[in-house]
Scaffold this active site. Structure first.
Site, PDB file in Angstrom:
ATOM      1  N   ASP A   1       0.839  -1.193   0.000  1.00 50.74           N
ATOM      2  CA  ASP A   1       0.000   0.000   0.000  1.00 50.74           C
ATOM      3  C   ASP A   1       0.882   1.254   0.000  1.00 50.74           C
ATOM      4  O   ASP A   1       2.075   1.191   0.311  1.00 50.74           O
ATOM      5  CB  ASP A   1      -0.888  -0.051   1.255  1.00 50.74           C
TER       6      ASP A   1
ATOM      7  N   ASP B   1      -1.707  -0.466   5.880  1.00 50.53           N
ATOM      8  CA  ASP B   1      -2.035   0.117   7.187  1.00 50.53           C
ATOM      9  C   ASP B   1      -3.528   0.058   7.490  1.00 50.53           C
ATOM     10  O   ASP B   1      -3.954   0.519   8.530  1.00 50.53           O
ATOM     11  CB  ASP B   1      -1.589   1.582   7.228  1.00 50.53           C
TER      12      ASP B   1
ATOM     13  N   ASP C   1      -0.373   5.151   0.875  1.00 48.76           N
ATOM     14  CA  ASP C   1      -0.623   6.148   1.917  1.00 48.76           C
ATOM     15  C   ASP C   1      -0.789   5.459   3.275  1.00 48.76           C
ATOM     16  O   ASP C   1      -1.611   4.555   3.412  1.00 48.76           O
ATOM     17  CB  ASP C   1      -1.889   6.954   1.571  1.00 48.76           C
TER      18      ASP C   1
HETATM   19 MG   LIG Z   1      -3.096   3.067   3.299  1.00 51.74          MG
END
Ligand SMILES: [Mg+2]
Length: 277
Positions: free
Chosen positions: A7, A212, A9
């Site tokens: 991923d 995240d 961000d």
């Molecule tokens: Mg993310």
């Protein structure tokens, strides 16, 4: 041999700040020629723009290693030319777009004609110039039988100290008004995950999905049959991780403070990040 779907961000950067150990982690993958792709739900930027943004943050990733929900949406349309609502079209080449540069560029690169004139498909992503007129046009395209494809379902995105509405919030208006549900491309949809796994050329069980966000990254990885690792550097943190996992109903194979901890877990003591990063 393992591959990695990573991923952006909250995993490699937060807005305009690189996350510690991200640059070293990526450099290590390159140095050891480990197959990887950065997989993002963000449809607003092209992979070239993402690559430039990463370079500004000191993270070196060529555009070919970046896979956006816009590219996956274009791939989906290429592989699903049929539209049960509009069988008179042998090929759906005419696409109305609600979105930004990344989405328009990906669709044009795949050979689709972008038009508001009787389109066979509506593709929608985040559009920070969304208007009532665009909503009205979109609803009328769907009521006339256009297929509805949504790049990603995210309702809210981190923005500065607060949040901003994502593509999923615009989709809620379009869905409410039209009564038509979209085909969802981005995480946690297995559509983007399966295309990304195919690009790596590996079996899903040989791929780590790292992110995240329990709702998108971990859920998407689980649905696709990958190994999953949650890093506590973005949406999930050490303070909220239990609550996030129980709300998403997922259990990652690894929960790591950051990418350095992930590397030590997966590569063991042989992991030597490039010293300059
Ligand atoms: Mg993310």
């Amino acid at each position: 041999m393992k591959g990695y779907l990573i991923d952006l961000d909250g995993t490699l950067y937060r807005g305009n700040e690189p996350i510690p150990h991200a640059a070293a982690f990526i450099a290590n993958l390159h140095r050891n020629q480990l197959p990887y792709l950065l997989v993002t739900n963000n449809s607003s930027r092209t992979s070239e723009q993402v690559s430039l943004h990463l370079a500004e943050l000191g993270i070196d990733v060529p555009p070919g290693f970046i896979y956006t929900s816009s590219q996956a949406a274009a791939q989906y349309l290429l592989e699903h030319p049929e539209n049960p609502e509009r069988s008179e079209y042998a090929e759906r080449r005419r696409v109305a777009v609600i979105g930004e540069t990344g989405l328009k560029t990906a669709l044009e690169a795949a050979g689709f004609e972008l038009t508001e004139d009787n389109p066979e498909t509506l593709v929608q992503g985040i559009d920070r110039d969304f208007t009532y007129a665009k909503l009205t046009a979109a609803v009328n395209h769907l009521r006339a039988g256009a297929l509805y494809v949504l790049t990603n379902p995210d309702h809210m995105l981190p923005s500065g100290p607060g949040f901003m509405p994502g593509a999923g919030s615009l989709a809620a208006a379009i869905t409410t008004a039209s009564g038509v549900q979209p085909v969802i491309i981005g995480k946690p949809s297995p559509i983007i995950m399966n295309y990304a796994i195919r690009k790596l050329g590996l079996a899903a069980s040989d791929v780590w999905v790292i992110g995240d966000n329990a709702d998108t990254d971990i859920k998407g990885g689980e649905l696709a049959g990958c190994k999953t690792a949650l890093v506590l550097t973005g949406v999930a943190t050490s303070d909220n991780v239990k609550e996030q996992l129980s709300r998403a109903g997922v259990q990652p194979h690894l929960i790591c403070k950051d990418l350095h901890e992930f590397s030590l877990e997966v590569f063991g003591n042989s992991y030597r990040p490039p010293s300059s990063l």
